[in-house]
Design an enzyme around this catalytic site. Structure first.
Site, PDB file in Angstrom:
ATOM      1  N   HIS A   1       0.992  -1.438  -0.332  1.00  0.00           N
ATOM      2  CA  HIS A   1       0.283   0.225   0.259  1.00  0.00           C
ATOM      3  C   HIS A   1       1.011   0.731  -0.219  1.00  0.00           C
ATOM      4  O   HIS A   1       1.654   1.168  -0.795  1.00  0.00           O
ATOM      5  CB  HIS A   1      -1.076  -0.391   0.883  1.00  0.00           C
ATOM      6  CG  HIS A   1      -1.643   0.728   1.415  1.00  0.00           C
ATOM      7  ND1 HIS A   1      -2.862   2.150   0.147  1.00  0.00           N
ATOM      8  CD2 HIS A   1      -2.556   1.281   2.920  1.00  0.00           C
ATOM      9  CE1 HIS A   1      -3.572   1.888   0.836  1.00  0.00           C
ATOM     10  NE2 HIS A   1      -3.890   2.050   1.882  1.00  0.00           N
TER      11      HIS A   1
ATOM     12  N   HIS B   1      -2.164  -2.399  -9.752  1.00  0.00           N
ATOM     13  CA  HIS B   1      -3.538  -1.780  -8.390  1.00  0.00           C
ATOM     14  C   HIS B   1      -4.980  -2.819  -8.667  1.00  0.00           C
ATOM     15  O   HIS B   1      -4.839  -2.945  -9.658  1.00  0.00           O
ATOM     16  CB  HIS B   1      -3.893  -0.307  -9.208  1.00  0.00           C
ATOM     17  CG  HIS B   1      -4.172   0.660  -7.329  1.00  0.00           C
ATOM     18  ND1 HIS B   1      -5.815   0.746  -8.087  1.00  0.00           N
ATOM     19  CD2 HIS B   1      -3.651   1.930  -7.244  1.00  0.00           C
ATOM     20  CE1 HIS B   1      -5.921   1.747  -6.991  1.00  0.00           C
ATOM     21  NE2 HIS B   1      -4.663   1.715  -5.697  1.00  0.00           N
TER      22      HIS B   1
ATOM     23  N   ASP C   1       2.778   5.516  -6.500  1.00  0.00           N
ATOM     24  CA  ASP C   1       3.972   5.677  -6.218  1.00  0.00           C
ATOM     25  C   ASP C   1       5.026   5.622  -6.865  1.00  0.00           C
ATOM     26  O   ASP C   1       6.027   5.512  -6.452  1.00  0.00           O
ATOM     27  CB  ASP C   1       4.412   4.303  -4.962  1.00  0.00           C
ATOM     28  CG  ASP C   1       3.340   4.500  -3.807  1.00  0.00           C
ATOM     29  OD1 ASP C   1       3.234   5.471  -3.295  1.00  0.00           O
ATOM     30  OD2 ASP C   1       2.092   3.523  -3.406  1.00  0.00           O
TER      31      ASP C   1
HETATM   32  N1  ACO Z   1       4.732  -6.647 -10.337  1.00  0.00           N
HETATM   33  C1  ACO Z   1       4.834  -7.865 -10.874  1.00  0.00           C
HETATM   34  N2  ACO Z   1       3.137  -8.514 -10.793  1.00  0.00           N
HETATM   35  C2  ACO Z   1       2.691  -8.136 -10.654  1.00  0.00           C
HETATM   36  C3  ACO Z   1       2.426  -6.713 -10.116  1.00  0.00           C
HETATM   37  C4  ACO Z   1       3.852  -5.703  -9.930  1.00  0.00           C
HETATM   38  N3  ACO Z   1       4.188  -4.643  -8.845  1.00  0.00           N
HETATM   39  N4  ACO Z   1       1.476  -6.060  -9.567  1.00  0.00           N
HETATM   40  C5  ACO Z   1       0.072  -7.804  -9.585  1.00  0.00           C
HETATM   41  N5  ACO Z   1       1.565  -8.402 -10.057  1.00  0.00           N
HETATM   42  C6  ACO Z   1       0.907  -9.655 -10.749  1.00  0.00           C
HETATM   43  C7  ACO Z   1       0.454 -10.742 -10.081  1.00  0.00           C
HETATM   44  O1  ACO Z   1       1.946 -11.329  -9.678  1.00  0.00           O
HETATM   45  C8  ACO Z   1      -0.976 -12.090 -10.359  1.00  0.00           C
HETATM   46  O2  ACO Z   1      -0.343 -12.039 -11.931  1.00  0.00           O
HETATM   47  P1  ACO Z   1      -0.733 -14.097 -11.928  1.00  0.00           P
HETATM   48  O3  ACO Z   1      -2.451 -13.730 -12.601  1.00  0.00           O
HETATM   49  O4  ACO Z   1       0.176 -14.024 -12.795  1.00  0.00           O
HETATM   50  O5  ACO Z   1      -0.550 -14.465  -9.841  1.00  0.00           O
HETATM   51  C9  ACO Z   1      -1.444 -10.248 -11.137  1.00  0.00           C
HETATM   52  O6  ACO Z   1      -0.661  -9.047 -11.776  1.00  0.00           O
HETATM   53  C10 ACO Z   1      -2.364  -9.688 -10.461  1.00  0.00           C
HETATM   54  O7  ACO Z   1      -1.469  -9.587  -9.164  1.00  0.00           O
HETATM   55  P2  ACO Z   1      -2.918  -9.514  -7.959  1.00  0.00           P
HETATM   56  O8  ACO Z   1      -1.594  -9.278  -7.038  1.00  0.00           O
HETATM   57  O9  ACO Z   1      -4.427 -10.852  -8.198  1.00  0.00           O
HETATM   58  O10 ACO Z   1      -3.617  -7.982  -8.208  1.00  0.00           O
HETATM   59  P3  ACO Z   1      -3.854  -6.591  -6.286  1.00  0.00           P
HETATM   60  O11 ACO Z   1      -5.179  -6.349  -6.947  1.00  0.00           O
HETATM   61  O12 ACO Z   1      -4.520  -8.117  -5.024  1.00  0.00           O
HETATM   62  O13 ACO Z   1      -2.868  -6.330  -6.056  1.00  0.00           O
HETATM   63  C11 ACO Z   1      -1.098  -4.339  -6.202  1.00  0.00           C
HETATM   64  C12 ACO Z   1      -2.747  -4.852  -5.674  1.00  0.00           C
HETATM   65  C13 ACO Z   1      -1.218  -4.929  -3.631  1.00  0.00           C
HETATM   66  C14 ACO Z   1      -0.715  -3.008  -6.310  1.00  0.00           C
HETATM   67  C15 ACO Z   1      -0.350  -5.402  -6.472  1.00  0.00           C
HETATM   68  O14 ACO Z   1      -0.239  -4.557  -8.226  1.00  0.00           O
HETATM   69  C16 ACO Z   1       1.119  -4.753  -5.953  1.00  0.00           C
HETATM   70  O15 ACO Z   1       1.851  -5.757  -5.299  1.00  0.00           O
HETATM   71  N6  ACO Z   1       1.806  -3.848  -6.130  1.00  0.00           N
HETATM   72  C17 ACO Z   1       3.227  -3.335  -6.261  1.00  0.00           C
HETATM   73  C18 ACO Z   1       2.659  -2.954  -4.432  1.00  0.00           C
HETATM   74  C19 ACO Z   1       2.755  -1.274  -4.958  1.00  0.00           C
HETATM   75  O16 ACO Z   1       2.948  -0.742  -5.998  1.00  0.00           O
HETATM   76  N7  ACO Z   1       1.774  -1.137  -4.313  1.00  0.00           N
HETATM   77  C20 ACO Z   1       0.973   0.678  -4.174  1.00  0.00           C
HETATM   78  C21 ACO Z   1      -0.312   0.350  -3.965  1.00  0.00           C
HETATM   79  S1  ACO Z   1      -0.765   1.399  -4.735  1.00  0.00           S
HETATM   80  C22 ACO Z   1      -1.150   1.759  -3.293  1.00  0.00           C
HETATM   81  O17 ACO Z   1      -1.458   1.508  -2.339  1.00  0.00           O
HETATM   82  C23 ACO Z   1      -1.021   3.857  -2.133  1.00  0.00           C
END
Ligand code: ACO
Length: 435
Positions: A268, A307, A363
């Protein structure tokens, strides 16, 4: 045909049910009438991480994640970032309308009236080790204010809530700055109410021995824009924590501390710090393809990408890129920007990211700007928490006024052991043993 009704056939019993559809949702409690027999508890929905569950009705922030749209109280984020001051946007989020000139002037004065911290707050901070993470200090100090303002427990009184809201908005920059000064071993600097919200924060962070600190106006405006972009984002993880904790009628200092704790996680608000660590780890532009391969192999995450709601470019990231240009004209271009731009370029052309609709989020670029402005990476999430406090409080007040809201208490699907008993041979404990 009535389009606002949903018909469900339960193949277990052959019965049909008609449920009303409102705003594209059905009420989960309507499912309870769907039973196999009279003893049955009724159907529940199962939704780990609330992927498809609305927990409230809200009139504060609108997001269309597929189209990359973000609006506060109906106004596009782009217009607010370009034309408004941070406290003006705060007023909008809290009150539903932009203030007129007089209202804004009064509001700014009111917030300024609450920027000082009780002197004992410094003593809480002094208890932390020199290397304590600022976010841990921020969370704990906000929570500790609950002991300073016991009147805040009267959460059912709208006038009292408003009083605590102004107090918190006034004090969070001071707490944030004090966490920084503590970690550097510098004396605390009192707020200067001649300065605007962002410039005052810069003064409390960076004033040394000069009689009057003068913030660079371009950097102060950039900070204000970043604050506007971070002020609210509907039911994100930390706002959900705010609503959940405050639903027990805990006071707003404890609830905001809980929300800030949720914000601190790397998935987050903690992601902005992680992006900088990632860029340091990558080191130079030439290493970007290798890093992307590791991400695709599941060994790393591309921090600042992806996201839950946006499946398109995060509109805040676009504005942040524009803000970065303004900041770099003052500070000089950060070499990290080239690595970030290369990461973005390759990721946006790569099937792995395209298929999963992964775009830069708020971010991805914010940390690069913060670092260029002179902030240390461990302060980035604290900088996020300052403006987001406004969003948390707007949601808190909205929730407290909503007659449908109650204590938040989700159901579970129990998957543990069925009923079983202790061995009969096990003796009953008597009082003496317990003692
Ligand atoms: N890098 C690589 N792969 C990713 C990323 C990433 N940053 N984000 C998602 N994916 C992939 C997952 O591995 C998943 O792949 P799969 O379908 O093969 O398993 C797919 O994309 C879907 O991702 P989920 O984790 O199911 O998406 P979710 O909605 O649960 O998570 C989150 C969203 C937590 C923001 C995620 O994208 C992440 O971890 N991003 C990196 C951390 C980040 O930047 N957070 C800030 C968000 S903005 C904020 O809160 C202010």
């Amino acid at each position: 045909m009535d389009n606002s009704l949903l018909t469900i056939t339960d193949r277990r019993t052959g019965k049909n049910y008609t449920l009303p559809v409102d705003h594209g949702t059905i009420r989960a409690t309507e499912l309870r009438q769907i039973k196999e027999d009279a003893e049955d508890f009724g159907l529940m929905s199962y939704d780990p991480a609330f992927v498809n569950t609305a927990s409230c009705q809200s009139g504060i922030t609108y997001i269309d994640g597929d189209r990359g749209i973000l609006r506060y109280r109906g106004y596009p984020i782009e217009e607010l970032a370009e034309k408004c001051r941070f406290l003006e946007v705060s007023y909008l989020l809290l009150n539903g309308e932009l203030p007129d000139e007089k209202q804004l002037e009064n509001w700014i004065e009111e917030v300024k009236h609450h920027t000082m911290l009780h002197e004992t707050s410094k003593k809480f901070l002094e208890g932390f080790r020199y290397d304590a993470h600022p976010m841990g200090m921020f969370v704990s100090t906000v929570a500790a204010l609950s002991t300073v303002y016991p009147d805040a427990k009267n959460v059912l009184d709208p006038a009292n809530r408003r009083h605590q809201i102004v107090r918190l908005i006034g004090k969070v920059p001071t707490i944030a700055a004090y966490t920084y000064r503590h970690s550097r071993g510098f004396p605390y600097v009192y707020p200067d109410n001649d300065l605007n919200y962002a410039a005052n924060l810069m003064n409390m962070l960076w004033k040394m021995v000069e009689p009057k600190y003068v913030a660079n106006p371009v950097l102060a405006r950039a900070l204000s824009v970043l604050f506007i972009l971070h002020a609210d984002h509907e039911q994100n993880c930390s706002t959900n924590a705010m609503r959940s904790v405050a639903s027990s009628q805990a006071d707003p200092y404890l609830s905001v501390a809980a929300a800030a704790a949720a914000l601190s996680g790397p998935l987050h608000g903690g992601a902005n710090e992680q992006v900088l660590l990632m860029l340091d780890f990558i080191g130079k532009k030439e290493n970007v393809p290798g890093y992307i391969e590791q991400v695709k192999a599941g060994k790393m995450k591309l921090m600042g990408f992806g996201h839950r709601v946006y499946k398109n470019y995060d509109p805040r990231a676009r504005i942040i890129k524009w803000t970065a240009d303004q900041v770099f004209q003052v500070t000089g271009r950060s070499p990290k920007l080239d690595i970030a731009l290369e990461l973005e370029r390759i990721a946006l052309e790569d099937d792995y990211f395209i298929k999963r609709k992964l775009y830069p989020n708020v971010d991805f670029y914010s940390g690069i700007i913060y670092q260029a402005m002179g902030f240390k990476p461990d302060m980035f999430t604290v900088l996020f928490a300052i403006p987001r406090t406004v969003g948390w409080l707007a949601h808190w007040d909205e929730m407290m006024r909503d007659p449908e809201q109650k204590i938040a208490r989700p159901r579970q699907v129990y998957t543990g052991q069925p009923l079983r008993h202790l061995p009969e041979a096990k003796p009953t404990l008597n009082v003496a043993v317990l003692v």
